[in-house]
Design an enzyme around this catalytic site. Structure first.
Site, PDB file in Angstrom:
ATOM      1  N   TYR A 105       0.842  -1.197   0.000  1.00 26.73           N
ATOM      2  CA  TYR A 105       0.000   0.000   0.000  1.00 26.73           C
ATOM      3  C   TYR A 105       0.885   1.257   0.000  1.00 26.73           C
ATOM      4  CZ  TYR A 105      -3.509   3.370   1.508  1.00 26.73           C
ATOM      5  OH  TYR A 105      -4.335   4.464   1.588  1.00 26.73           O
ATOM      6  N   ASP A 177      -0.980  -7.228   6.705  1.00 25.99           N
ATOM      7  CA  ASP A 177      -2.057  -6.298   6.379  1.00 25.99           C
ATOM      8  C   ASP A 177      -3.129  -7.126   5.667  1.00 25.99           C
ATOM      9  OD1 ASP A 177      -3.776  -4.450   5.147  1.00 25.99           O
ATOM     10  OD2 ASP A 177      -2.196  -2.950   4.925  1.00 25.99           O
ATOM     11  N   LYS A 202     -12.334  -0.424   4.788  1.00 24.01           N
ATOM     12  CA  LYS A 202     -12.657  -1.230   3.609  1.00 24.01           C
ATOM     13  C   LYS A 202     -13.713  -2.300   3.955  1.00 24.01           C
ATOM     14  CE  LYS A 202      -9.360   1.466   2.213  1.00 24.01           C
ATOM     15  NZ  LYS A 202      -7.951   1.093   2.157  1.00 24.01           N
TER      16      LYS A 202
HETATM   17  C1  LIG Z   1      -6.662   1.702   2.580  1.00 24.85           C
HETATM   18  C2  LIG Z   1      -5.523   0.850   2.992  1.00 24.85           C
HETATM   19  C3  LIG Z   1      -4.693   1.204   4.081  1.00 24.85           C
HETATM   20  C4  LIG Z   1      -4.826   2.513   4.810  1.00 24.85           C
HETATM   21  O1  LIG Z   1      -6.009   2.599   5.517  1.00 24.85           O
HETATM   22  P1  LIG Z   1      -6.774   3.982   5.852  1.00 24.85           P
HETATM   23  O2  LIG Z   1      -7.962   3.528   6.598  1.00 24.85           O
HETATM   24  O3  LIG Z   1      -7.067   4.653   4.549  1.00 24.85           O
HETATM   25  O4  LIG Z   1      -5.831   4.806   6.680  1.00 24.85           O
HETATM   26  C5  LIG Z   1      -3.700   0.315   4.445  1.00 24.85           C
HETATM   27  N1  LIG Z   1      -3.504  -0.844   3.783  1.00 24.85           N
HETATM   28  C6  LIG Z   1      -4.260  -1.206   2.732  1.00 24.85           C
HETATM   29  C7  LIG Z   1      -4.000  -2.503   2.042  1.00 24.85           C
HETATM   30  C8  LIG Z   1      -5.294  -0.380   2.304  1.00 24.85           C
HETATM   31  O5  LIG Z   1      -6.041  -0.731   1.245  1.00 24.85           O
END
Ligand SMILES: *Cc1c(COP(=O)(O)O)cnc(C)c1O
Length: 395
Positions: A105, A177, A202
């Site tokens: 990311y 992640d 997400k």
């Molecule tokens: C969106 C995202 C993040 C960051 O998250 P936020 O809630 O926007 O701070 C981190 N890792 C991945 C894989 C993401 O898609």
């Protein structure tokens, strides 16, 4: 963790998290505690909560539900995914090394490089799907190994078990992640990871109306250390956001099933269309990570990337024609989205970086939502026809 006495599945526990737990009025859905502070019984004597930055009952409902679903000993809810990631980087000090994927990311890449420079930890970015990367890790002895799978936008799959085994051998903390799949489709702690982080923005919340993050830990001492930093830095999530995210989490498994079913229909349509010159989804037998994904995931996920013939003009025609895929960043909401990595998620990358990563103007990423599959398919077919007309028109 679970309120249920008998063994139930994750699907059931997600729906029922904290249901019927209110003792004040026996509300079915637990109330939202917005209060910043809590009454002390006497000087120095308080109940479980004293101040919402340090602890809040609504935030704890979400934390307990997520810890349960990911199979952790507990969880920390943060103000965003990046807040969660920055808390985990507090484990790194001067002279340490962080090993992370070269296609992770963008926000994580930015944090690791900028903070590494300031704090004095070294960042090593590798292609975690390569054998060489494991050798590099053995030689460099990182303090933290960061894993993100599937990757963005090509949905490359990293073998979590192999990397967490290596992390254990060399005494590194392994972090996954899990944003792209959620606990409905992948359980990194079961695959040996020490920590899971989420952008709960997400799939966890799933309705594109909350920005939030989470850290789930296997070991209570590590959890305590990170909870200490979360309070110290002041990056805990807001109670209202936690309330909404828990409401979203209840339907995570139901949503994921429809997301995946629709994504497979979309992949089917794209795979047979001449104007689609590249297609990336782990369900495809031709996808490099297909076998690992089949082993370590319980679902294929609903992000699909594609390349269109005809470059930018075809992309513009395609996007103009789409009605049911909204042009926006982010992913994992009930609504279908389309993004153009070159000008959106990967715009901060320089031209050379994008070339090395294989990200070019004809590339698009879909976050397939839970609308009716026939409607989504019809919309895509119509837009593909327009893209093809443009691609075939001599200039
Ligand atoms: C969106 C995202 C993040 C960051 O998250 P936020 O809630 O926007 O701070 C981190 N890792 C991945 C894989 C993401 O898609």
């Amino acid at each position: 963790m679970s309120a249920q006495g008998t063994a139930t599945t994750s699907t059931t526990r997600a729906v029922r998290a904290a249901i019927g737990s209110d003792t004040a009025h026996r509300a079915v859905v637990p109330p939202l505690y917005l209060s910043a502070n809590f009454v002390f019984e006497s000087p120095g004597v308080c109940g479980r909560y004293d101040y919402t930055r340090s602890g809040n009952p609504t935030r704890d409902h979400l934390a307990e539900a997520l810890a349960d679903l990911e199979g952790g000993c507990g969880a920390i809810i943060t103000a965003s995914g990046m807040a969660a990631i920055s808390v985990v980087t507090q484990l790194l000090g001067c002279g340490d090394t962080l090993l992370a994927p070269h296609d992770g990311y963008g926000g994580s890449y930015r944090l690791f490089t900028a903070e590494g420079r300031r704090v004095g930890y070294e960042t090593v970015f590798v292609d975690q799907t390569s054998e060489q990367a494991l050798d590099i890790a053995r030689a460099r002895r990182p303090r933290v190994i960061w894993i993100e799978t599937p990757s963005n936008p090509f949905l490359r799959i990293t073998d979590i078990r192999r990397w967490t085994d290596l992390a254990r051998d060399i005494g590194a903390v392994s972090v996954v992640d899990n944003t792209f799949l959620s606990p409905a489709n992948q359980l990194p702690l079961e695959l040996g990871a020490d920590l899971v982080v989420h952008s709960a923005t997400k799939f966890i919340n799933g309705h594109s109306d909350v920005v939030a993050g989470a850290i789930i830990a296997k070991d209570p001492a590590l959890l305590d250390q990170l909870a200490w930093w979360t309070n110290c830095l002041g990056v805990a999530g807001a109670p209202f956001d936690a309330y909404l995210a828990l409401r979203g989490l209840r339907t995570l498994f139901a949503r994921s099933a429809v997301h995946e079913r629709n994504a497979l229909r979309v992949v089917d349509v794209l795979a047979t269309h001449d104007t689609v010159t590249g297609l990336y989804h782990p369900s495809l037998a031709t996808h490099g990570g297909h076998d690992i994904a089949a082993r370590q995931q319980s679902g294929w996920g609903s992000l699909v990337s594609l390349e269109l013939a005809g470059g930018r003009p075809a992309v513009d025609a395609f996007l103009r024609e789409l009605r049911l895929f909204t042009l926006a960043e982010s992913l994992g909401g009930v609504e279908s989205l389309v993004s153009h990595p070159t000008t959106m998620t990967h715009a901060s990358m320089d031209e050379e970086g994008r070339r090395v990563a294989g990200i070019h103007d004809g590339l698009l990423r879909l976050s397939v939502g839970i609308e009716d599959a026939d409607d989504l398919v019809a919309d895509l077919q119509n837009a593909l026809t327009k893209a093809e007309e443009v691609a075939c028109t001599p200039v």
